[in-house]
Design an enzyme around this catalytic site. Structure first.
Site, short mmCIF file in Angstrom:
data_model
loop_
_atom_site.label_atom_id
_atom_site.label_comp_id
_atom_site.label_asym_id
_atom_site.label_seq_id
_atom_site.Cartn_x
_atom_site.Cartn_y
_atom_site.Cartn_z
N MET A 1 59.52 2.80 -7.07
CA MET A 1 58.31 2.08 -7.50
C MET A 1 57.09 2.97 -7.34
SD MET A 1 58.91 -1.87 -6.25
CE MET A 1 59.45 -1.47 -4.59
N CYS A 2 55.95 2.44 -7.68
CA CYS A 2 54.69 3.19 -7.70
C CYS A 2 54.17 3.37 -6.27
CB CYS A 2 53.66 2.44 -8.53
SG CYS A 2 54.27 1.94 -10.15
N GLN A 3 53.06 4.10 -6.16
CA GLN A 3 52.36 4.22 -4.88
C GLN A 3 50.88 3.97 -5.08
OE1 GLN A 3 53.17 7.19 -1.99
NE2 GLN A 3 55.37 7.20 -2.36
N ASN A 108 51.88 -2.05 -6.90
CA ASN A 108 53.15 -1.38 -6.66
C ASN A 108 54.20 -2.46 -6.46
OD1 ASN A 108 55.40 -0.12 -5.52
ND2 ASN A 108 54.42 0.11 -3.52
#
Length: 259
Positions: A1-3, A108
């Site tokens: 996933m994103c940060q 996120n």
């Protein structure tokens, strides 16, 4: 996933040091290579930069590393796509207007079966669950409080309630700001550190870079950094609890609402 990366300060401060380490995770020390973005509040305005390229390869990211834009509230994001193709319109953070102020949002996580009914005022441009969540939050805040911004306490309670409801659909680590405060909600992973006098030297974990903050600050400065995973190896980062919302004002966390 994103940060995620956020900064909230009591005086305008640049984020060059923290962003330098954070950007390395956008395709070098980690696999978040599906775009990135950053937004700086400056007075009533917002400087907003996004790029569908990986942060480590983006000329725009190089500009941010070398250009010390000073702000009291900053939100940045590096993307690993879960919903929506790699495209500029799907890059966080997203920016919208509410109550005559810009609001900035980044997320996120992955929200399953999340399709709120949205009216004409707030609709997504891209096709991410994140932008849908942002539009839903602003629509609900306007429906609840009308055309005037509410006091801090009921606004905080409303954001906490909305975050809890959205998090039922999946992972909802998010940052939200209107330029006077920074809301941060944790589903799975968020950390923060407050840098204040006496300032020490900090060393990045993703790049061989150190900075002695005592040389670039005054004794009155106070800076909160919020991030998905700690950026430095020698600072005492504090973990959020799952389901916790914190509100940062003037470089300090104000206790928020938890699930």
């Amino acid at each position: 996933m994103c940060q995620l990366l956020g900064m909230n300060c009591n005086v305008p401060t640049d984020i060059v040091f923290s962003f330098t380490g954070f950007a390395m995770r956008g395709g070098h020390t980690d696999t978040h290579h599906d775009g990135w973005g950053i937004a700086f509040f400056e007075g009533a305005g917002v400087r907003h930069f996004v790029d569908h390229q990986a942060a480590v390869a983006s000329p725009v990211a190089e500009l941010i590393k070398r250009y010390p834009i000073k702000s009291r509230n900053v939100i940045a994001h590096i993307r690993k796509a879960t919903q929506g193709q790699v495209a500029l319109e799907n890059c966080h953070p997203f920016v919208r207007e509410l109550w005559g102020r810009y609001w900035v949002f980044a997320h996120n996580g992955d929200l399953k079966d999340f399709h709120p009914v949205l009216d004409g005022a707030y609709r997504p441009v891209g096709c991410t669950d994140s932008e849908r969540a942002f539009c839903h939050i602003l629509q609900q805040l306007r429906a609840r409080f009308g055309d005037q911004a509410p006091p801090a306490a009921p606004l905080r309670a409303a954001v906490a309630e909305l975050a809890r409801a959205i998090a039922v659909h999946g992972t909802f680590n998010m940052m939200l700001s209107s330029g006077t405060e920074l809301f941060a909600h944790c589903s799975t992973s968020l950390y923060y550190v407050v840098r204040r006098h006496p300032f020490l030297t900090a060393k990045l974990s993703d790049e061989d870079v150190s900075v002695d903050f005592s040389q670039v600050t005054t004794p009155n400065d106070r800076v909160a950094i919020i991030v998905t995973q700690p950026l430095t190896t020698n600072e005492a980062w504090i973990a959020f609890a799952p389901g916790e919302l914190k509100v940062f004002v003037d470089g300090m966390p104000q206790e928020g609402e938890s699930e």
